[in-house]
Design a protein around this motif. Structure first.
Motif, PDB file in Angstrom:
ATOM      1  N   ARG A 141      -5.482  48.434  29.126  1.00 14.50           N
ATOM      2  CA  ARG A 141      -4.555  47.863  30.117  1.00 14.50           C
ATOM      3  C   ARG A 141      -3.152  48.190  29.622  1.00 14.50           C
ATOM      4  N   GLY A 142      -2.602  49.303  30.135  1.00 12.44           N
ATOM      5  CA  GLY A 142      -1.436  49.874  29.486  1.00 12.44           C
ATOM      6  C   GLY A 142      -0.203  50.026  30.352  1.00 12.44           C
ATOM      7  N   MET A 143       0.901  50.285  29.663  1.00 12.57           N
ATOM      8  CA  MET A 143       2.155  50.678  30.295  1.00 12.57           C
ATOM      9  C   MET A 143       2.745  51.839  29.505  1.00 12.57           C
ATOM     10  N   HIS A 144       3.072  52.903  30.219  1.00  7.91           N
ATOM     11  CA  HIS A 144       3.794  54.041  29.652  1.00  7.91           C
ATOM     12  C   HIS A 144       5.284  53.757  29.784  1.00  7.91           C
ATOM     13  N   MET A 145       6.029  53.944  28.684  1.00 11.44           N
ATOM     14  CA  MET A 145       7.464  53.652  28.679  1.00 11.44           C
ATOM     15  C   MET A 145       8.217  54.876  28.187  1.00 11.44           C
ATOM     16  N   ASP A 146       8.958  55.502  29.099  1.00 10.89           N
ATOM     17  CA  ASP A 146       9.757  56.693  28.801  1.00 10.89           C
ATOM     18  C   ASP A 146      11.117  56.251  28.272  1.00 10.89           C
ATOM     19  N   VAL A 147      11.378  56.595  27.000  1.00 11.25           N
ATOM     20  CA  VAL A 147      12.683  56.309  26.398  1.00 11.25           C
ATOM     21  C   VAL A 147      13.435  57.585  26.072  1.00 11.25           C
ATOM     22  N   ALA A 148      12.866  58.751  26.477  1.00 14.56           N
ATOM     23  CA  ALA A 148      13.486  60.037  26.170  1.00 14.56           C
ATOM     24  C   ALA A 148      14.552  60.392  27.186  1.00 14.56           C
ATOM     25  N   ARG A 149      14.265  60.204  28.455  1.00 13.03           N
ATOM     26  CA  ARG A 149      15.207  60.613  29.497  1.00 13.03           C
ATOM     27  C   ARG A 149      16.392  59.658  29.585  1.00 13.03           C
ATOM     28  N   ASN A 150      16.119  58.377  29.503  1.00  7.58           N
ATOM     29  CA  ASN A 150      17.188  57.391  29.350  1.00  7.58           C
ATOM     30  C   ASN A 150      16.770  56.449  28.233  1.00  7.58           C
ATOM     31  N   PHE A 151      17.605  56.371  27.211  1.00  8.75           N
ATOM     32  CA  PHE A 151      17.262  55.642  25.996  1.00  8.75           C
ATOM     33  C   PHE A 151      17.279  54.140  26.239  1.00  8.75           C
ATOM     34  N   ARG A 164      11.040  43.796  23.443  1.00  8.36           N
ATOM     35  CA  ARG A 164      10.877  42.833  24.533  1.00  8.36           C
ATOM     36  C   ARG A 164       9.834  43.341  25.532  1.00  8.36           C
ATOM     37  N   ALA A 165       9.809  44.657  25.770  1.00  7.70           N
ATOM     38  CA  ALA A 165       8.770  45.205  26.648  1.00  7.70           C
ATOM     39  C   ALA A 165       7.387  44.885  26.096  1.00  7.70           C
ATOM     40  N   GLY A 166       7.228  44.959  24.764  1.00 11.22           N
ATOM     41  CA  GLY A 166       5.960  44.579  24.165  1.00 11.22           C
ATOM     42  C   GLY A 166       5.631  43.116  24.393  1.00 11.22           C
ATOM     43  N   ASP A 167       6.630  42.251  24.281  1.00 13.08           N
ATOM     44  CA  ASP A 167       6.417  40.830  24.577  1.00 13.08           C
ATOM     45  C   ASP A 167       5.971  40.630  26.022  1.00 13.08           C
ATOM     46  N   ARG A 213       8.092  51.477  12.677  1.00  8.07           N
ATOM     47  CA  ARG A 213       7.034  50.745  11.980  1.00  8.07           C
ATOM     48  C   ARG A 213       7.089  49.255  12.298  1.00  8.07           C
ATOM     49  N   ASP A 214       8.287  48.718  12.363  1.00  5.59           N
ATOM     50  CA  ASP A 214       8.445  47.304  12.694  1.00  5.59           C
ATOM     51  C   ASP A 214       7.935  47.022  14.107  1.00  5.59           C
ATOM     52  N   LEU A 215       8.243  47.920  15.036  1.00  9.66           N
ATOM     53  CA  LEU A 215       7.758  47.751  16.404  1.00  9.66           C
ATOM     54  C   LEU A 215       6.233  47.768  16.440  1.00  9.66           C
ATOM     55  N   VAL A 216       5.626  48.712  15.727  1.00  6.05           N
ATOM     56  CA  VAL A 216       4.166  48.813  15.694  1.00  6.05           C
ATOM     57  C   VAL A 216       3.558  47.526  15.153  1.00  6.05           C
ATOM     58  N   ALA A 217       4.142  46.988  14.069  1.00  2.00           N
ATOM     59  CA  ALA A 217       3.615  45.762  13.477  1.00  2.00           C
ATOM     60  C   ALA A 217       3.776  44.575  14.418  1.00  2.00           C
ATOM     61  N   ASN A 218       4.937  44.479  15.072  1.00  2.00           N
ATOM     62  CA  ASN A 218       5.152  43.384  16.009  1.00  2.00           C
ATOM     63  C   ASN A 218       4.187  43.476  17.185  1.00  2.00           C
ATOM     64  N   ALA A 219       3.984  44.685  17.701  1.00  2.00           N
ATOM     65  CA  ALA A 219       3.046  44.863  18.804  1.00  2.00           C
ATOM     66  C   ALA A 219       1.628  44.486  18.376  1.00  2.00           C
ATOM     67  N   ALA A 260       4.103  30.009  21.034  1.00  2.00           N
ATOM     68  CA  ALA A 260       5.321  29.272  21.389  1.00  2.00           C
ATOM     69  C   ALA A 260       6.560  30.111  21.123  1.00  2.00           C
ATOM     70  N   ALA A 261       6.532  30.901  20.039  1.00  2.00           N
ATOM     71  CA  ALA A 261       7.665  31.791  19.749  1.00  2.00           C
ATOM     72  C   ALA A 261       7.773  32.889  20.791  1.00  2.00           C
ATOM     73  N   LEU A 262       6.613  33.427  21.232  1.00  2.00           N
ATOM     74  CA  LEU A 262       6.618  34.427  22.302  1.00  2.00           C
ATOM     75  C   LEU A 262       7.235  33.845  23.561  1.00  2.00           C
ATOM     76  N   HIS A 263       6.830  32.649  23.937  1.00  2.00           N
ATOM     77  CA  HIS A 263       7.390  32.005  25.128  1.00  2.00           C
ATOM     78  C   HIS A 263       8.892  31.820  24.993  1.00  2.00           C
ATOM     79  N   GLN A 264       9.341  31.410  23.808  1.00  2.00           N
ATOM     80  CA  GLN A 264      10.771  31.170  23.612  1.00  2.00           C
ATOM     81  C   GLN A 264      11.578  32.456  23.696  1.00  2.00           C
ATOM     82  N   ARG A 265      11.005  33.573  23.177  1.00  2.00           N
ATOM     83  CA  ARG A 265      11.713  34.856  23.286  1.00  2.00           C
ATOM     84  C   ARG A 265      11.821  35.298  24.741  1.00  2.00           C
ATOM     85  N   LEU A 266      10.768  35.100  25.504  1.00  2.00           N
ATOM     86  CA  LEU A 266      10.757  35.569  26.888  1.00  2.00           C
ATOM     87  C   LEU A 266      11.565  34.669  27.817  1.00  2.00           C
TER      88      LEU A 266
END
Length: 626
Positions: A261-271, A279-282, A346-352, A172-178
């Protein structure tokens, strides 16, 4: 802005131009004259060397950044224009977005940003908007994507949602965030959900619907989570769209087609901010995807804090005029800056992990390391000829040197930090797009090649393989295994043992790597790279080296077609590639990524015979965006 840049492309350039020519007109729409010192711009289609330019002189090329010196004494009066013809380009642009992406004038009083017009094609080129996604068709009022393997619903009802319980709190929290403005899926009038373990395929779940309750049977914790997300999707659709209902009687039985079942996300070229990555993880969890491949470093920026190497984020995480890393893509002169602290990562890893998603970090090497080289001296051969090669993205001498011992000391510190942050057994070390001329003007690298018996054609790729095998051993010493792009198999390659390679250069690469004994993730640019243009029309946007990749092509691509049945390697799963050169804003990110990410998600989860394009078109509109 009082200065407007009009840009036009023609296939008729200098005789040796591979890409025709640009005609740039900088119009002064203000009421005062402008005296430019230089034009600075970033362009996806770059000026080829030796530069052939009329109306200006090339001062510097660095990636997509170009600085053009104005003729001495140039003045642009109100209503007049500065005309520049660039007669030699690296390649022909394919659409309106592949020209100048940002530009400014350097003048005595400071920088003056330019308003950009789209790149205009030759006269007579067909123009028009991108065709919209079809409305689609629904045979059942079930709002569920990816579509399940088996659906048998005898009766439907008006939505009542789900009865609150401790087990439903996280979904329910995931739904509310999205969907922060949508009706909540929990209600005191909702039906209760009961749970029971069951013998079924890994990550599988079954939903049995009766008027009194919903029973969620699950194979394992992942299956339980997927079943809860499915229930949340069903209730969300029924509560927010009158086309949908909730099942009253019947059942849904489901499990994923592929383990990865993955998604590659480039944050180096544009942060992208840490909040956007979370949110991408959600969004991945809502799609029942389970891998986030986090591309943290590239020529354009280093985005992860390494405590023992503070200059990496002090210097290499920012770019701008006058800095070691110059503006790129849609940057103006102030550039951009951003990185993730150890605590944020680390927080992102734990949330994911709480969402069933494993984060795969990528530290690209040995090429794509301009940012590292700008921050840490001593990682190249000082005797190497400067600008002796350029990467395909236009960066000079952008690879660390495999013959320099300090390279392994520095990368060892990087690996130590990465392994402290990320529990993933796999660490992705890139290995892609090393220019074939790399290191050939380096006495130290050539001495290493001679000592290793490497000579003749392909010396660069064989040196690269030597480097990657050493990095593979460094990971093994830390209890981790190597992931990399498909070039890691070139030049003798890395050991297939415990290695995972990502096949991106062609559809055929997956089969080639399997035959060579590697486990593989299929992520061909021709189908699953979401930065590719969605149409061959001029008015589309995006890159085009993989051809046009409309949503229907992504959806219908069958990753197992033509794969060998007797290979030593296996195809583990599939992955969407989200590279960010063109994705400078959240709006552009959404426009390029969706609905194609949803198409990859359904291909990763749903068996091919259960897929349906018209149904997908209708359901994909329900999915959240960044």
């Amino acid at each position: 802005m009082t200065l407007w840049l009009q840009q036009c492309w023609s296939p008729e350039g200098a005789p040796d131009s591979k890409g025709g020519m640009f005609r740039l007109s900088i119009h002064n729409r203000g009421d005062a004259p402008v005296a430019p010192v230089a034009l600075c711009m970033s362009s996806m289609t770059r000026i080829a060397g030796p530069a052939q330019i009329e109306g200006a002189a090339l001062d510097r090329r660095f990636g997509n950044y170009h600085r053009l010196i104005a003729p001495e004494g140039l003045l642009i009066p109100p209503g007049e224009a500065w005309l520049i013809r660039i007669l030699s380009l690296t390649h022909p642009p394919k659409n309106r977005s592949q020209g100048v992406m940002s530009a400014w004038i350097e003048a005595d009083g400071g920088e003056i940003p330019l308003l950009l017009g789209d790149l205009e094609p030759p006269p007579g080129t067909p123009r028009g908007p991108l065709a919209p996604l079809p409305e689609g068709r629904l045979d059942l009022p079930l709002g569920l994507l990816p579509w399940p393997q088996h659906v048998d619903i005898a009766e439907w009802d008006e939505p009542v949602g789900l009865l609150p319980s401790a087990e439903l709190t996280e979904v329910a929290a995931l739904h509310q965030r999205l969907f922060p403005f949508a009706r909540g899926i929990l209600s005191r009038d909702g039906r209760p959900v009961r749970f029971q373990p069951a013998d079924m395929p890994a990550e599988g779940y079954r939903l049995d619907f009766t008027p009194d309750a919903i029973t969620l049977s699950h194979a394992d914790p992942d299956g339980r989570r997927h079943g809860l997300v499915a229930l949340a999707q069903i209730s969300h659709a029924a509560l927010s769209d009158p086309r949908f209902r909730e099942p009253l009687r019947g059942h849904i039985e489901d499990h994923p087609r592929f383990a990865w079942r993955g998604m590659h996300m480039d944050v180096a070229r544009n942060f992208r901010t840490i909040e956007e990555v979370r949110r991408a993880g959600d969004i991945l969890a809502w799609h029942r995807m389970n891998r986030l491949h986090w591309h943290l470093t590239d020529d354009e920026g280093w985005r992860l804090e390494i405590p023992s190497l503070p200059d990496l984020t002090r210097i290499a995480a920012r770019r701008g005029a006058g800095l070691p890393l110059l503006p790129q893509y849609a940057d103006l002169h102030w550039g951009q800056a951003g990185h993730y602290s150890v605590a944020e990562a680390r927080d992102l890893v734990a949330n994911a992990a709480s969402l069933g998603i494993e984060v795969l970090p990528e530290i690209d090497s040995p090429g794509h390391l301009t940012s590292l080289l700008a921050a840490i001296p001593g990682l190249t051969d000082t005797a190497e000829v400067p600008d002796s090669y350029r990467s395909i993205q236009g960066y000079p001498n952008n690879a660390v040197n495999p013959a320099v011992p300090a390279v392994y000391e520095v990368l060892g510190k990087v690996l130590d930090a990465v392994c402290e942050i990320f529990p993933s057994h796999l660490i992705h070390l890139g290995g892609d797009e090393v220019d074939p001329r790399s290191w050939q003007q380096s006495p130290a690298a050539m001495a290493l090649a001679e000592a290793e018996g490497i000579a003749g054609e392909g010396v660069t790729h064989r040196l690269q393989a030597l480097f990657m095998r050493r990095m593979q051993q460094m990971l093994a010493d830390r209890g981790r295994s190597l992931a990399g792009w498909d070039e890691c198999a070139d030049g003798g390659g890395v050991s297939p043992q415990d290695t995972l390679l990502f096949a991106w250069r062609s559809v055929e690469k997956t089969a080639e790597l399997m035959q060579a004994g590697y486990d593989v993730i299929a992520t061909p640019g021709q189908a699953y790279y979401l930065d590719m243009t969605q149409s061959a029309d001029w008015d589309a946007i995006g890159l085009s080296w993989g051809g046009a990749v409309p949503p229907e092509k992504t959806y219908h691509f069958e990753p197992t077609e033509g794969l060998p049945t007797d290979a030593a390697g296996r195809m583990i799963g599939i992955q969407a590639g989200v590279w960010s050169e063109m994705l400078s804003t959240r709006q552009r990110w959404n426009a390029m990524v969706f609905p194609r990410l949803s198409a990859v998600a359904e291909s990763a989860w749903t068996r091919s015979e259960a897929k349906d394009w018209p149904r997908f078109c209708a359901l994909s509109r329900l999915m959240p965006q960044l």
